[in-house]
Design a protein around this motif. Structure first.
Motif, PDB file in Angstrom:
ATOM      1  N   HIS A 128       0.862  -1.187   0.000  1.00 32.58           N
ATOM      2  CA  HIS A 128       0.000   0.000   0.000  1.00 32.58           C
ATOM      3  C   HIS A 128       0.891   1.227   0.000  1.00 32.58           C
ATOM      4  O   HIS A 128       2.086   1.145   0.284  1.00 32.58           O
ATOM      5  N   ASP A 143       0.738   5.215   1.740  1.00 28.72           N
ATOM      6  CA  ASP A 143      -0.027   5.872   2.799  1.00 28.72           C
ATOM      7  C   ASP A 143      -0.780   7.082   2.254  1.00 28.72           C
ATOM      8  O   ASP A 143      -0.266   7.819   1.411  1.00 28.72           O
ATOM      9  N   HIS A 174       4.801   0.065   0.096  1.00 28.04           N
ATOM     10  CA  HIS A 174       5.508  -0.720   1.101  1.00 28.04           C
ATOM     11  C   HIS A 174       4.582  -1.803   1.650  1.00 28.04           C
ATOM     12  O   HIS A 174       3.370  -1.761   1.443  1.00 28.04           O
TER      13      HIS A 174
HETATM   14 FE   LIG Z   1       2.072   2.320   5.506  1.00 25.87          FE
END
Ligand SMILES: [Fe+2]
Ligand SMILES: O=C(O)CCC(=O)C(=O)O
Length: 340
Positions: free
Chosen positions: A217, A219, A274
């Protein structure tokens, strides 16, 4: 799913299917998982960013290649970071009854829980988490904070102020690294910028190679400050189609420059994908502080970056959690939904 992951770890003798990771969510070349780079994730000395051009250049290079760096000399004492680790452990060690008092409601993101189930075929993350709004102050919902734990509150509040300070230093440095006026990113934050604390607990998993602590994903915040535990590692970042391990560096904060900064920088900074691997023997606890502009405020590429030669690549958007989750549910990245 009512059970917390740590309960599944303790009571199930078979891995529930929903946790089995899927090949089509792997992104990078998994045969190269855990590859280590000859140079590794860059280490940046935050205390030099106002005085040293070469450190500023190293920052820009770190963000444009990795999207993240290990920040040292950031101004938070190692002994204080240990307190943050201590209260995180303290929360996850509370009795099941105490923790359940902080449980999130079904359609709410805030509180104690595990992966929100947003679609039927979603692979679940092998993690339990406590998710708290810490800024703006008036949006705190203390019913989700551990009750009768003044020490927990004090440490979280102090950590929040310290991160707020470093966030400004980093935002100004990032602007200067692009030869922009140093407040240009901060100006988009508005008067009531937002910060979320997420305490991640990854229990040891008997089927560690079949699950992910967190699926790949990026952020949805602007900058994420991650405090890792001292011993157990697990975070990986995707670079050039390969996953690289992010080591835990003593007293460093792992800083990710993420979605909303990708938009504000008109794509010069790329929000890194990540994911998290888990261990079969050891638990791992991390604390992510997500910093971002005021929710109600539109963000967009800063004017100084739009020229005849470099057209605007992103629309102006209100990058709210609802927007992020809606895209997640549809299997799209919210950042892609903002591209022109
Ligand atoms: Fe994250
Ligand atoms: O726990 C980690 O290492 C990473 C956490 C993370 O990526 C997140 O909370 O968004």
């Amino acid at each position: 799913m009512n059970n917390q992951v740590h309960e599944i770890a303790a009571h199930c003798d078979q891995l529930p299917e929903r946790f089995i990771r899927k090949d089509d969510e792997e992104y990078g070349n998994i045969t190269n998982a855990s590859a280590s780079s000859p140079t590794g994730i860059p280490v940046i000395d935050v205390s030099l960013l106002t005085s040293s051009h070469s450190e500023l250049d190293r920052l820009k290079s770190a963000i444009t290649t990795w999207g993240c760096f290990q920040a040292i000399n950031h101004g938070i004492e190692g002994s204080f970071l240990d307190k943050v680790r201590e209260i995180s452990g303290l929360f996850f060690n509370l009795s099941a009854d105490e923790k359940k008092k902080c449980l999130r409601e079904e359609n709410d993101i805030e509180g104690y829980g595990n992966d929100m189930v947003l679609s039927d075929n979603q692979t679940l993350d092998w993690t339990d988490r406590l998710y708290l709004n810490v800024l703006p102050q008036d949006q705190k919902r203390l019913q989700f904070w551990p009750q009768n734990h003044t020490y927990f509150r004090e440490v979280v509040n102090e950590y929040c102020s310290k991160i707020e300070f470093i966030n400004e230093v980093i935002l100004k440095a990032l602007a200067r690294s692009l030869n922009l006026e140093e407040n240009c990113f901060l100006d988009q934050y508005g008067t009531a910028s937002k910060m979320i604390a997420r305490f991640n607990y990854y229990p040891p998993c008997p089927w560690a190679d079949k699950v992910l602590g967190l699926k790949p994903h990026s952020d949805g915040s602007a900058i994420t400050f991650l405090l890792q535990g001292k011993e157990v590692e697990g975070l990986q970042v995707l670079k050039d189609g390969q996953w690289f391990g992010v080591p835990s560096v003593p007293d460093a904060l792992t800083i990710n420059v993420v979605d909303q900064m990708e938009i504000m920088s008109n794509g010069i900074f790329k929000s890194p994908m990540h994911r998290v691997l888990v261990s079969s023997k050891d638990q791992r606890i991390t604390v992510a502080m997500f910093c971002m502009p005021q929710t109600e405020k539109d963000i967009g590429p800063v004017d100084g970056l739009i020229t005849d030669g470099t057209p605007r690549l992103y629309k102006n958007v209100t990058y709210s959690i609802e927007f992020y989750l809606k895209n997640y549910q549809q299997g799209t990245r919210s950042i892609d939904a903002c591209k022109i």
